[in-house]
Design an enzyme around this catalytic site. Structure first.
Site, PDB file in Angstrom:
ATOM      1  N   SER A   1       0.844  -1.197   0.000  1.00 28.70           N
ATOM      2  CA  SER A   1       0.000   0.000   0.000  1.00 28.70           C
ATOM      3  C   SER A   1       0.878   1.246   0.000  1.00 28.70           C
ATOM      4  CB  SER A   1      -0.892   0.004   1.248  1.00 28.70           C
ATOM      5  OG  SER A   1      -1.537   1.254   1.414  1.00 28.70           O
TER       6      SER A   1
ATOM      7  N   TYR B   1      -2.185  -0.249  10.401  1.00 28.69           N
ATOM      8  CA  TYR B   1      -2.194  -0.648   8.997  1.00 28.69           C
ATOM      9  C   TYR B   1      -0.900  -0.238   8.310  1.00 28.69           C
ATOM     10  CZ  TYR B   1      -3.739  -0.982   4.120  1.00 28.69           C
ATOM     11  OH  TYR B   1      -3.841  -1.298   2.790  1.00 28.69           O
TER      12      TYR B   1
END
Length: 229
Positions: A110, A123
């Site tokens: 990501s 995250y």
């Protein structure tokens, strides 16, 4: 009402059907439903196809949390189990097969492995660790003829928000708001990331390993903030 496992199985079967439809030789994909946080094995895949050419680690969850939250550690641990530890396990499990085929590994990370954001520390940490794992394992496995790379998407319209504390309507509103912020004018679609994966898995990328390939529609260039309070 269908259980969550039934929904997952249905979605996997649907994807397999789509894969067969786009296959030039109409090859049938094999649906396998497993919990990547547990030590499920690859026996079904190996027994069916006899080999393994490419491992794409694409399982992931996301959640918004702050270090002061009572459930912060539990949330963070869950994300690490899915976003990082499952990748480590499957990579370890696959090496013996990938060495035989001189295959390669692609991890789906990501932009938050690179960019910090408020309320997304758990995250972001899991993805940053995944990026470093990609680079280190590319060095470790190079002598075995195995390439290892990562694709770091920006906002891509998936069902990742199903585990977040937002309604479907709120989720769509978030996607729509992001569309207008991206330099390309829209959030990504699954096919955008699939194209990046296809390139890295192909012989055209035979000189590419240990690379973090950003496919983000200009997210990082525009310094877009997706943090949440």
């Amino acid at each position: 009402m269908l259980s969550s496992l039934d929904v997952i199985a249905h979605n996997v079967s649907k994807i397999c059907e789509e894969c067969t439809e786009v296959s030039p030789k109409c090859l049938k994909a094999l649906p396998v439903v497993a919990d990547v946080t547990k030590e499920a094995d690859l026996d079904t895949t190996i027994k069916t196809f006899g080999k393994l050419d490419i491992l794409v680690n694409n399982s992931g969850i996301g959640s918004f949390s702050h270090i002061s939250d009572a459930e912060y550690f539990k949330t963070q641990r869950s994300m690490f189990d899915t976003n990082l530890n499952s990748v480590i396990y499957l990579t370890h499990k696959s090496i013996q097969y990938l060495e035989k085929t001189k295959g390669n590994i692609i991890n789906i990370s990501s932009v938050f492995g690179i960019q910090s954001a408020k309320g997304m520390s758990g995250y972001a940490m899991s993805k940053a660790a995944l990026d470093m794992f990609t680079k280190c394992i590319a060095v470790d496995l190079g002598s075995k003829g195995i390439r290892v790379n990562s694709v770091n998407p920006g906002a891509v319209r998936t069902n990742i928000m199903r585990n977040m504390p937002v309604t479907d309507e709120q989720g769509e509103a978030i996607w729509d708001a992001m569309d207008s912020k991206y330099p390309v004018g829209w959030c990504g679609q699954g096919v955008d990331i699939a194209n990046a994966v296809a390139y890295l898995a192909s012989d055209q990328a035979s000189f590419v390993t240990g690379t973090i390939l950003v496919a983000d529609g200009g997210h990082l260039a525009a310094n877009i903030n997706m943090g949440f309070d």
